[in-house]
Design an enzyme around this catalytic site. Structure first.
Site, PDB file in Angstrom:
ATOM      1  N   GLU A 122      65.440 -53.251  35.464  1.00  0.00           N
ATOM      2  CA  GLU A 122      64.990 -52.316  36.482  1.00  0.00           C
ATOM      3  C   GLU A 122      63.470 -52.185  36.482  1.00  0.00           C
ATOM      4  O   GLU A 122      62.986 -52.123  35.415  1.00  0.00           O
ATOM      5  CB  GLU A 122      65.642 -50.958  36.363  1.00  0.00           C
ATOM      6  CG  GLU A 122      64.969 -49.908  37.375  1.00  0.00           C
ATOM      7  CD  GLU A 122      65.581 -48.584  37.327  1.00  0.00           C
ATOM      8  OE1 GLU A 122      66.771 -48.447  36.778  1.00  0.00           O
ATOM      9  OE2 GLU A 122      64.872 -47.528  37.595  1.00  0.00           O
ATOM     10  N   GLU A 127      57.194 -43.953  40.566  1.00  0.00           N
ATOM     11  CA  GLU A 127      57.876 -42.605  40.746  1.00  0.00           C
ATOM     12  C   GLU A 127      56.758 -41.652  40.565  1.00  0.00           C
ATOM     13  O   GLU A 127      55.885 -41.650  39.872  1.00  0.00           O
ATOM     14  CB  GLU A 127      58.932 -42.481  39.679  1.00  0.00           C
ATOM     15  CG  GLU A 127      60.120 -43.531  39.580  1.00  0.00           C
ATOM     16  CD  GLU A 127      61.067 -43.269  38.275  1.00  0.00           C
ATOM     17  OE1 GLU A 127      62.355 -42.825  38.797  1.00  0.00           O
ATOM     18  OE2 GLU A 127      60.666 -43.868  37.275  1.00  0.00           O
TER      19      GLU A 127
END
Length: 254
Positions: A122, A127
């Site tokens: 990933e 974020e």
């Protein structure tokens, strides 16, 4: 397993709750679209997406009381964009241009995952966890050659990113990943040997959960992430894949 249902003309798993949240993270939102029925027998008509002057708004809202029974276990609705059924690429530059909201209990994100549902790998291009104001986080999740889990990333101080559009990108090379904000490099990590699968792009606005805490009020709702552009650029030797009906990949490149 998901795939395309020729009889009902829809992707299998469309109505599964597990496809519309991250249960292990106990996120408080469920990702919806106007055709999603939840526990009802008809579409709920909730649309988290809207266009204004060419910009796409992904909006998180509190669930109306009259729909609580149709969406049990959730307090909010939101939206998630994915290219899983249309575009994959191994190596290259991936970028989103967006106004990223900054508030308690929110987790706006732009990230990459492999088509085959394996995890890791990933790549979290960015974020912005609401419990760390003024912070953008870049992360990779991987396994080393021996199968040991690796989590590597950077926390970047970036004030007032919610006030204007910014570009968040990653250049994925065979030996390293370089993260960018506004086309300027901000962090670099080595590419694990297991980073060898084409990935697709996701953009979403999550609310609450184990990481950022649980939101117990409707204060600050609705809230939006505004997306102006989401793009991928190839390298000379990049592998790109198109998804055709039934989940079969057509690939060119390496």
């Amino acid at each position: 397993e998901t795939g395309y249902d020729e009889v009902n003309k829809k992707w299998l798993g469309y109505d599964w709750v597990v496809k519309r949240t991250l249960p292990e993270s106990r996120e408080q939102q469920i990702y919806v679209d106007p055709m999603y029925m939840g526990k009802s027998n008809k579409p709920l008509g909730i649309n988290p997406f809207s266009l204004r002057n060419g910009d796409l708004f992904i909006t998180a809202c509190s669930i109306p009381p009259n729909l609580n029974a149709a969406l049990p276990g959730f307090a909010f609705t939101s939206g998630l964009l994915t290219t899983r059924t249309s575009f994959l690429q191994m190596y290259g530059y991936f970028e989103i241009e967006a106004i990223v909201p900054q508030a308690p209990y929110l987790v706006p994100a732009f990230w990459l995952l492999p088509f085959d549902k394996s995890w890791p790998p990933e790549v979290d291009v960015f974020e912005a966890p609401g419990h760390e104001p003024g912070t953008i986080i870049t992360t990779i999740h991987a396994k080393d050659a021996a199968g040991k889990f690796l989590h590597t990333g950077c926390r970047l101080a970036f004030q007032d990113f919610d006030k204007a559009f910014h570009k968040y990108g990653v250049l994925w090379l065979p030996d390293r990943l370089i993260f960018y904000i506004d086309r300027k490099p901000v962090s670099i990590v080595s590419s694990p040997v297991t980073f060898n699968k084409p990935m697709y792009m996701l953009a979403n606005l999550a609310v609450g959960g184990n990481w950022v805490g649980f939101k117990n009020s409707t204060d600050g709702m609705p809230v939006s992430m505004v997306v102006r552009d989401m793009a991928a650029y190839t390298l000379d030797k990049a592998k790109t894949c198109s998804i055709v009906q039934g989940g079969v990949r057509e690939c060119q490149g390496i």
